[in-house]
Design a protein around this motif. Sequence first.
Motif: not given
Lengths: 500, 334, 334, 285
Positions: D124, D126, D155, D157
Amino acid sequence: MTLFLEMHGISKTFPGVKALNRVDLHLRLGEVHVLAGENGAGKSTLMKIMTGVYRADPGGAIRIDGQDTVIKDPVHARALGISIIYQELAVVNNMTVAENIYLAREPLGRTGLIDRRKMNADARAVLAELDISIAPDTRVGNLSIGQKQMVEIARAISYRSKLIIMDEPTASLSHHEATTLTRMVRKLAAQNIGIVYISHRMDEIFEIADRITVLRDGETVDSRPAADMTRELLVRKMVDRELSQLFGAHLSHATHQVLMSVRGLGLKRPTAQGARVSDVSFDLHRGEILGFFGLVGAGRTEVMEMIFGSRSHVGTIAIDGKEVRIESPSDAIGHGIGFVTEDRKEQGLVLGMSVRENFSLTHLAEYCRLDVVNRRRETEACHGFVRSLGIKTPSTEQKVLNLSGGNQQKVVIAKWVARRPRILIVDEPTRGIDIGAKAEVHALLNRLTSEGMSIIVVSSDLPEILAISDRVIVLKEGRISGILGRDDATQEQVMLAATG
Amino acid sequence: MSGQKSATAEQTPQRLWHGLAQLRHVREVNVLLAMLIVGALISLYTPYFLTTNNLMGVFRAFSLTAIMSIGMVMVIITGGIDLSVGSAMGLASLVTALCFDAGFGTSTSIAAGVGVGVTFGLANGLLITAVGLPPFIATLGTLSIGRGMMYMITHGVPVTPDTPEAFSVLGQGYVGPVPVPVVIMLALMVVFALVMRRTRFGRHVYATGGNEHAARLSGVKTDRVKLAVYVLSSTIASLAGIIGFSRYLSAEPASGFGSELDVIAAAAIGGASLAGGVGSVTGAVIGAALVGVIANGVVLLNINTYAQQAITGGVILIAVSLDVLRSKLTGGNG
Amino acid sequence: MSGQKSATAEQTPQRLWHGLAQLRHVREVNVLLAMLIVGALISLYTPYFLTTNNLMGVFRAFSLTAIMSIGMVMVIITGGIDLSVGSAMGLASLVTALCFDAGFGTSTSIAAGVGVGVTFGLANGLLITAVGLPPFIATLGTLSIGRGMMYMITHGVPVTPDTPEAFSVLGQGYVGPVPVPVVIMLALMVVFALVMRRTRFGRHVYATGGNEHAARLSGVKTDRVKLAVYVLSSTIASLAGIIGFSRYLSAEPASGFGSELDVIAAAAIGGASLAGGVGSVTGAVIGAALVGVIANGVVLLNINTYAQQAITGGVILIAVSLDVLRSKLTGGNG
Amino acid sequence: QDVTIAVVPKVAVPFFDDCNTGAQEAADRLGVSYQWVVPQNTQGATQVKIMEDLIARNVTGIAISVNEPKSVEGVIQQAIDAGIKVVTFDSDSAESARSLYIGTINTEAGVTMGNSMAEALGGKGKVAIVTGQLGASNLNERIDGVKKALEAYPEIEIVAIEGTEDDLAKAVSVTEALLRANPDLSGIFGMSQVGGPAVAKVLAQKEFADRKGALQVFAFDDLPDTVQGVKDGFINGIMVQRPVTMGRLAVESLVAQIKGEAGEIKDIDTGVTVVNADNLDSYTK
Ligand SMILES: Nc1ncnc2c1ncn2[C@@H]1O[C@H](COP(=O)(O)OP(=O)(O)OP(=O)(O)O)[C@@H](O)[C@H]1O
Ligand SMILES: Nc1ncnc2c1ncn2[C@@H]1O[C@H](COP(=O)(O)OP(=O)(O)OP(=O)(O)O)[C@@H](O)[C@H]1O
Ligand SMILES: [Mg+2]
Ligand SMILES: [Mg+2]
């Protein structure tokens, strides 16, 4: 004579300058209307309003044939029957004479392509009418400024307008061409064409004018039939001084000491066009004003360009008895030579720069310490000349582009005089300068010789040459055809040498 | 001053001679000579240069640059510059491809591509004449916008639609031994050389660049002339884009990028002056040809590939220098 | 006719006022305004723009373009153009790197890099003044030769030598919060702005571009002036190359490619006219800044990467249009 | 028979310099003439022109790394009609008549990269992608691969994709801006050769000292600065292809085909190696 165009209460304001203030003007067909006034009086501006280059300030009116008219642009003006020869040449250098004359109205053949043959033939006819011997397919860039002026005249005539405005058309012409032009002007007037004629040459004005209007500081101060006007009155109206006050007596400061001697000067690479200057030899004395006269294209300018290093030459130039090598203008300047060029727009001025910057370009080092310019001293020196030469400008920071023609000419003179060269060459120095300023320039030249400077004056204005020269050299087709002392130099003698 | 005071029959040989003598001064003839010399040198060292196939390939290869330079040189003659040709070309080829992709017919798709060119030209022309932006800024702006739009549309993926057989003739066909793009190039060259020399419009283009102020005072609608040359330039560039697409049948998102420099260079090598007023359509095509021949020669002669650019630069400098020196020696003080 | 016939003390407030009023007409002030507006808009939408770190980063990012534009604007003011700045920059950084690689010391390596710049400048200047080539062709030639040489030397592989700690200060160091490249940019800007406004040389540069013929006839050695600006332009570009190398400690074979357009654009956005005679050093730096701020903004605002170029182009067009329209409205007939 | 092999890369970058090394070596070993022709730009048309020139020159074999797959189809057919053997390497034109393709499958490489990232992030966070030329097809395939791999990790992105025109200076300033605009960024993909050096240089700056370790970085191609970045701990891993091998195989395969000694003609996947601190000294190209 029928009234054609009336201007009522025309004003024009530029930033910092009120160029015209409620001017009235009435123009009739078949009449030669001379517009006189000192440099910066507003003559050209008025004409530009009449042809739609500028829009007048609100409040005034222009009537054509009695109708209120707004003249949108020069093309519109021409459609209304008004054509103009601008004071500042407006030719396209890299096109031919015929193409310039017929620009934007080229004759088309049946195929829709330009009919070159007809265009050249038409141009040849118009030029012949004016007694101008320029081939229509010559590139305009190859012409001298006087010839360009004649191309402009031919173009204006070829429009066959009802009203033709001529803004100092003879400023770049010599006597011969000017005479042809004045004859042409009379002929046009006789064909019921109206003429507005701007000139600073007194003889000319009185020769052709039917009516004279005088502008001063943007206002009409007088307008009357030429018959009711005298020279004295005209000068008084224009510059507010008496004619007799203007031109002082000639005081010679010439010595017998030879400052510069030129031997066998000729073109290094003769070009197809132009005078083939060859074997020009003469001496210039200290403190002397040496006049150079000749017809247009006699090669006077070429001789001066060779001495100044902007044109390559054969032959020798000696200063103070020592032969010097001059291969570029900066060489010449290094030897103490200055050169007021005849073409102020292309050779004399950087139009986008201010009066101050143009003024100091020849002698910037004088105001510099370690290459840094002292702006205050520069401005002060410039102010001095603005005042003494009466250059009409709102400030020394004005772009020269925005000055009137005569005032631009004064800037060119100022920038060279301020350098205080030992030898000053002036080529057509009073072109476009009003009679008052002309007297001042003459006095200035005279004063400079009293300080030991030697001056070469090239001029097509014979009376001017005769008035100020200690000796006169006449050029004909690139060679010296006569050297006359002040006492021998009469109008007849000089003309004989120039044409004979 | 020998001269043609009148065009009577007896003077014809004299005029011809005069004309030939004048030729030496003409920039495009000098560059043509330089190109022939380069060609001769190449063919001395490789037998592969002077074959019909190779020559036609060379012609086809520089034809797109040459076509664009025809429009460019007109812009340059007015004293302007068009940096957006590469974008106009690329976007036109992309839009044409997208139209085919969407199932439109050949003529619609081509029209759409040409429409892109016209739009670019109008945008440039109006920004320059109506808003008053300097040409460099205006066309730099549309260059960026055009590139950006190509990326936005494609996300970097080439568009490769199915196209009718007939369409590919434009880029891949032949007329006898001559590739169609070359035929189009020659046709455009002849037409626009004539337009520039013999029509009012052409003379007005020269006048606008030679002295805009004087031209306007004489009644030349200089703004319209400028608008017209920008529209022509972009439209011709879009045509090049469509031909390019027809040739490769793939509209690349990066097609035409950076080509403005090549196109301007072709015009300049062919004698156009960025100061305006001077230049010729044939000169521009010959300028493009010179660069094309050099590029071909470097590969044929198996010259170190990394040196290609240096050699191209050197040859261009030498070619144009010879030209300049020649006219200095023969010309006198222009 | 109001006017300052003489500069007496009592007129000083009037002159000040006059000066302020004149400011509106000055191109660089308008572009500065446009830049501030763009900056304000960006900071409305993202808090990350107006941080010292980011602003200093932005400054550093556009500093190399800005530095090069200082040399370029002087060339442009003479009426010329220098397409070779990118090559001079790239080759200078490469030669510096190679010197370090060969074990030379910092000063020798830097001198070698600067030497590259001087050589470029002399070559350009002499091709233009002595041979008489048009600036576009001359510098296009040296651009190509420079690029070609970079490829020949590197074969496309970056050069990453070990360098002394002290050297990297040039590109990576700080003076207080201000990165060294930014300090150098500001210093050069101040120096050359003064040179252009206050010295004889500067005046001669403007005169040469304003009317070369008249300048020469006034005694300005226009050929020397031109030679000087090309040498300055290339030398300043080589300095940018050395700073860039010091920053990344890697001499990229493609570094500087295509940057001529960015550099010329900066000068043009800042008010320089390609016709010569007009332009300013501060304007050029502000022009580079405007582009730099936009480039930063589109990333900070997380604008779709594919749209960034289009937006950049659009903003430049709008910014310069506003400037042009403003001076049209306030200026009258120029 | 005189055998001349021409090899056409996409542009002049280190990757292809390695290809040249391998190809040149193979050509020398096999005693055939060799020509290396680098296009001046990345447009399809340029390679088409070079192919035409090579056909005119009568070479016997061409290996090309294709900039734009569709546009070369015609000219490859033309070469084959002229009796020239053609193979593609590194970047394919799959629809063309080339005899075989040798190289990495870029999408696969992207998948490998995506999975490595996901693992480093623990599934997970960004991430951002710093790519090169926006139009480059191989980079786009890699990006597709990354996206495909990350589909399995909802999760993770992708907050931004940024182009850099493969210019280091631009890549550095874009990366800086990315980091400032996304204080919570936890991963960066360097899709083209400038990505690795750019990220390493940015992270070496004082301003971003605290991001070291907090930011997972995967890059492509083993440029010296990228390798250094791994050593310095700024970069987790590099996707290294085998350019030397590609060059060698391309020439070997062409010569074999020309001499009629080729066995079964089929594509060769040279694969990628994930190089990290552990295998930094032992991997082969
Ligand atoms: N575009 C302009 N901007 C600012 N001031 C101007 C502009 N054009 C003319 N002027 C000013 O207007 C005044 C009148 O100029 P104009 O050219 O009409 O004079 P003129 O009578 O033709 O003089 P000359 O005999 O010297 O040609 C001058 O003071 C001049 O400086
Ligand atoms: N740049 C040029 N190229 C070709 N011919 C020129 C050039 N300049 C002038 N000439 C020609 O040279 C001849 C002599 O010109 P020059 O200017 O020296 O004569 P001038 O006696 O000073 O006459 P004026 O100056 O009154 O025209 C002119 O007939 C003109 O046609
Ligand atoms: Mg006047
Ligand atoms: Mg004269």
